[in-house]
Motif scaffolding. Structure first.
Motif, mmCIF file in Angstrom:
data_model
loop_
_atom_site.group_PDB
_atom_site.id
_atom_site.type_symbol
_atom_site.label_atom_id
_atom_site.label_comp_id
_atom_site.label_asym_id
_atom_site.label_seq_id
_atom_site.Cartn_x
_atom_site.Cartn_y
_atom_site.Cartn_z
ATOM 1 N N LEU A 73 -1.756 -4.045 9.666
ATOM 2 C CA LEU A 73 -0.517 -4.737 9.328
ATOM 3 C C LEU A 73 -0.085 -5.729 10.397
ATOM 4 O O LEU A 73 1.042 -6.235 10.355
ATOM 5 C CB LEU A 73 0.603 -3.703 9.116
ATOM 6 N N PHE A 131 0.866 -1.184 0.000
ATOM 7 C CA PHE A 131 0.000 0.000 0.000
ATOM 8 C C PHE A 131 0.901 1.231 0.000
ATOM 9 O O PHE A 131 1.678 1.433 0.931
ATOM 10 C CB PHE A 131 -0.903 0.028 1.228
ATOM 11 N N LEU A 186 -5.285 2.603 9.029
ATOM 12 C CA LEU A 186 -4.375 1.604 9.590
ATOM 13 C C LEU A 186 -4.932 0.904 10.821
ATOM 14 O O LEU A 186 -4.629 -0.266 11.060
ATOM 15 C CB LEU A 186 -3.031 2.245 9.940
ATOM 16 N N GLN A 205 0.808 5.217 0.040
ATOM 17 C CA GLN A 205 -0.020 6.401 0.254
ATOM 18 C C GLN A 205 0.678 7.619 -0.341
ATOM 19 O O GLN A 205 1.768 7.986 0.080
ATOM 20 C CB GLN A 205 -0.260 6.608 1.747
ATOM 21 N N SER A 259 5.617 -1.090 8.350
ATOM 22 C CA SER A 259 5.097 0.268 8.295
ATOM 23 C C SER A 259 6.265 1.210 8.058
ATOM 24 O O SER A 259 7.230 1.232 8.827
ATOM 25 C CB SER A 259 4.391 0.625 9.614
ATOM 26 N N LEU A 273 -9.462 -2.540 2.667
ATOM 27 C CA LEU A 273 -8.076 -2.996 2.561
ATOM 28 C C LEU A 273 -7.871 -4.301 3.327
ATOM 29 O O LEU A 273 -7.145 -5.191 2.866
ATOM 30 C CB LEU A 273 -7.120 -1.924 3.088
ATOM 31 N N GLN A 323 -5.209 8.461 8.248
ATOM 32 C CA GLN A 323 -4.298 7.321 8.364
ATOM 33 C C GLN A 323 -4.572 6.497 9.613
ATOM 34 O O GLN A 323 -4.429 5.269 9.596
ATOM 35 C CB GLN A 323 -2.847 7.799 8.359
ATOM 36 N N TYR A 348 2.897 -0.930 4.197
ATOM 37 C CA TYR A 348 2.182 0.340 4.027
ATOM 38 C C TYR A 348 3.195 1.463 4.179
ATOM 39 O O TYR A 348 3.897 1.550 5.193
ATOM 40 C CB TYR A 348 1.070 0.488 5.066
ATOM 41 N N ASN A 372 5.205 6.379 8.225
ATOM 42 C CA ASN A 372 3.837 6.700 8.612
ATOM 43 C C ASN A 372 3.781 7.402 9.967
ATOM 44 O O ASN A 372 4.755 7.403 10.730
ATOM 45 C CB ASN A 372 2.997 5.427 8.670
ATOM 46 N N ASP A 421 4.093 5.799 3.348
ATOM 47 C CA ASP A 421 3.556 7.130 3.056
ATOM 48 C C ASP A 421 4.636 7.973 2.400
ATOM 49 O O ASP A 421 5.733 8.135 2.942
ATOM 50 C CB ASP A 421 3.093 7.791 4.358
#
Length: 682
Positions: A272, A171, A226, A173, A279, A665, A222, A390, A282, A392
């Motif tokens: 996650l 993922f 998440l 972002q 991660s 998701l 977020q 994930y 994020n 960002d």
């Protein structure tokens, strides 16, 4: 047994040849630099022969290579507790120090001489040359290429998944990129984002908008995506009466608290959670066991937390070539911003804001350092087969705040983000499992001059004037000429109510994009409309009637949450009763539901103010100094996007609110496992 032995011999032989080639490239680079840089000299044993000078260069290149391999990682790890912004600058100069040390190790009769400034340049060029040579040789060998990328990302193994693994999901972002901006970037000729445009054009990926919550900003979105809940997050920053603290989503301590509250509310560690979650870059962990550049972790466990959150910097800067390349790009980005801001002034762009001070460096960090580090971390995660990742990328959001979401300056950012996505897609080809890449955003951005720029007064001064408190001279002069604020004139000149217990500092006024928040610390619990009108009769009318305000939310002891608009209009959220023109009519379908949801939060401030929205131009007015803004309601800021592989199927529910996106998701993460189990059972 012979075949595995021959395979090991080939691997070892290939490694030896690559080391030799990199050494030769470094030697040649050092010789060339010694020939063209006046402050860098090499000498032979007799001081004359070219062969002797070449031997000196070979010794220097070998010493520099060994120091880079052995000493550099230790130096970078020692610097993990240094602020990330400073780390990106220090590594460049440390690289030059290693070269100076390497030259000092050469015997005196065939040594080298370089001043400190030139050492930095020579080290950077040599690191880049050796890295380019190593990469060029490795890409011809898939196994070597995977090992190299995994090593640069700080991983020890190259396969955490077993045989016949389930597909993984990445993922990505793209922070602040709205649906309409992305659609335009993909469909124009030529497209701004070629890789993503190809996915969209070929039908391998599908695109859809999703509507954010009233608080259209990264903290709320977020957290909901998440962790499945963004309950009690009314804005990017707010004042909590019961604790007396100011909560700000991008502060480590606040992020840690918000993540803990969400986990307690849902009983779920996050999207996650489980083995193989990562991660990267994020605000929150999402329950992942592999973390890098995650803000909420930096807010706990003191030094250990900060070190853990910055581990991604060590993984990236452990290769001095990365440090040199990223620093060079950092400097180039600073000058690019200076040039673009100057061009914007010369063109007299409108709206326009000041982009000086530290902003060029902050932009360079977001668009270069953070992007490169996070991209490398994701590639490393894929090459070791992590199940769910994930990440960002904040570059677009940072530039759009100052230039505007549709500005030409943001087009370059989108092109560079597309290159990062292309690199991630390329890494997927070498990963030990299949990967599905999902792109999404947490919100969009709406454009317009700030509230202060458009009306000559800040929200704080407007509130203070409405409460009969002193305001700045500039605000007072501006108000004298504003006929729309007759109620405020009365407030400015009325005598204070002797029975009103007003705190000396006045109300707490905060801005979150085009969303304003007002709290009265001296009133216990949530202040009602009746309380506020008794103490400050002119305040609510002053706010609701101002032409830069779209609507005002306040809680009535008699009617519950009430939305106030101009000309005495009201919308009672509990009953749906509307008096006059509906103040929420221009904010789209679902506006009343979004505001009512926030009104039920325990942390909602006493008064919430949403700026005016102009449907024809799409403009709003931020209560912060921003051109592109988000945080409230109105226009493109509430239209985020979701782009997913068509094979995953369409979302199972309407894409309204971050919590629903979380469920979609999570369903996609579970789908491959379920389909694989069904196939095996069959």
């Amino acid at each position: 047994m012979a075949e595995p032995h021959r395979s090991r011999v080939r691997v070892l032989g290939g490694a030896v040849l690559r080391v030799a080639a990199v050494w030769a490239a470094s030697t040649v680079t050092m010789l060339v630099l010694a020939g063209i840089l006046p402050d860098f000299r090499l000498q032979s044993e007799d001081g004359k022969t070219a062969t002797g000078i070449a031997v000196t260069a070979a010794i220097g290149a070998a010493a520099f290579g060994l120091l880079s391999a052995l000493v550099w990682p230790a130096l970078v790890r020692a610097l993990l507790l240094v602020p990330a912004f400073v780390l990106g600058l220090l590594v460049f100069f440390l690289n030059g120090s290693l070269l100076w040390l390497a030259l000092s190790l050469i015997p005196a009769e065939r040594g080298g001489d370089v001043n400190p400034e030139t050492a930095v340049v020579v080290a950077a060029v040599m690191s880049a040359a050796s890295s380019a040579t190593s990469t060029a040789l490795a890409v011809r060998d898939d196994g070597a290429y995977r090992r190299r990328l995994a090593r640069l990302a700080g991983r020890r193994g190259i396969a955490e998944c077993g045989p016949d693994p389930e597909p993984g999901t990445v993922f990505i972002q793209l922070d602040g990129l709205g649906h309409d901006v992305l659609h335009s970037a993909l469909t124009r000729d030529p497209p701004l984002m070629e890789t993503v445009a190809r996915w969209y054009r070929d039908g391998t990926h599908e695109l859809a908008p999703w509507r954010t919550d009233w608080s259209s900003q990264t903290g709320a979105s977020q957290l909901g995506i998440l962790h499945g809940s963004n309950h009690d997050v009314p804005a990017f920053r707010w004042y909590e009466k019961h604790t007396g603290q100011l909560m700000v989503c991008n502060r480590p301590a606040s992020a840690a608290q918000l993540e803990q509250r969400a986990a307690e509310r849902t009983g779920d560690p996050g999207l996650l959670a489980g083995e193989g979650g990562a991660s990267r870059g994020n605000l929150f962990t999402g329950g992942a066991d592999q973390l890098a550049l995650v803000l909420s972790v930096a807010g706990v466990n003191g030094r250990h937390g900060r070190s853990r959150s910055r581990a991604g910097y060590f993984a990236y800067f452990a290769d001095p070539a990365n440090a040199s390349r990223t620093f060079a790009s950092f400097v180039a980005e600073v000058f690019r911003e200076l040039g673009q801001s100057t061009a914007s002034r010369l063109r007299r762009d409108s709206p326009r804001m000041r982009r000086g001070g530290l902003y060029p460096f902050i932009r360079a960090f977001a668009t270069v350092v953070e992007r490169d580090v996070v991209t490398a971390a994701v590639m490393g995660d894929m090459l070791v087969g992590r199940r769910a990742i994930y990440a960002d990328l904040v570059a677009y959001d940072e530039v759009a705040h100052y230039a505007g979401p549709w500005h030409r300056d943001t087009h370059q950012v989108l092109r560079r983000l597309d290159r990062s996505i292309r690199l991630i897609a390329k890494a997927a080809r070498h990963a030990p499992r299949e990967y599905r890449i999902v792109l999404l955003s947490d919100h969009g951005q709406s454009e317009g001059p700030s509230f202060a720029a458009a009306y000559g007064i800040s929200l704080q001064d407007l509130v203070r004037a409405g409460c009969g408190l002193p305001v700045s001279r500039r605000a007072h002069r501006r108000l004298r000429h504003d006929e729309a604020l007759s109620a405020l004139h009365a407030a400015l000149h009325r005598s204070p109510d002797p029975e009103a217990d007003v705190a000396a500092a006045g109300p707490v006024v905060l801005g979150s994009g085009n969303l304003g928040l007002i709290s009265f610390p001296d009133i216990e619990g949530r202040a009602t409309r009746e309380d506020i009108e008794a103490r400050h009769p002119a305040l609510l009318r002053t706010l609701a009637e101002h032409q830069g305000v779209g609507f005002v939310l306040v809680h009535s002891a008699e009617y519950g949450p009430v939305v106030l608009g101009a000309q005495g209009s009201e919308h009672h959220l509990d009953t749906g009763k509307v008096i006059g023109d509906d103040p929420l009519a221009g904010f789209g379908a679902g506006a009343a539901q979004a505001v009512a949801r926030t009104a039920a939060f325990g942390n909602v401030p006493d008064v919430m103010v949403n700026s005016a929205y102009h449907p024809v131009t799409g403009q709003v007015h931020a209560f912060e100094d921003q051109i592109g803004s988000h945080g409230g309601m109105g226009g493109a800021q509430s239209r985020a996007f979701l782009l997913w592989p068509a094979e995953l199927g369409p979302p199972a529910e309407e894409l309204t609110g971050a919590e629903r996106v979380h469920r979609v998701l999570r369903g996609w993460l579970a789908a491959p496992d379920e389909s694989r189990r069904s196939a095996r059972a069959g």
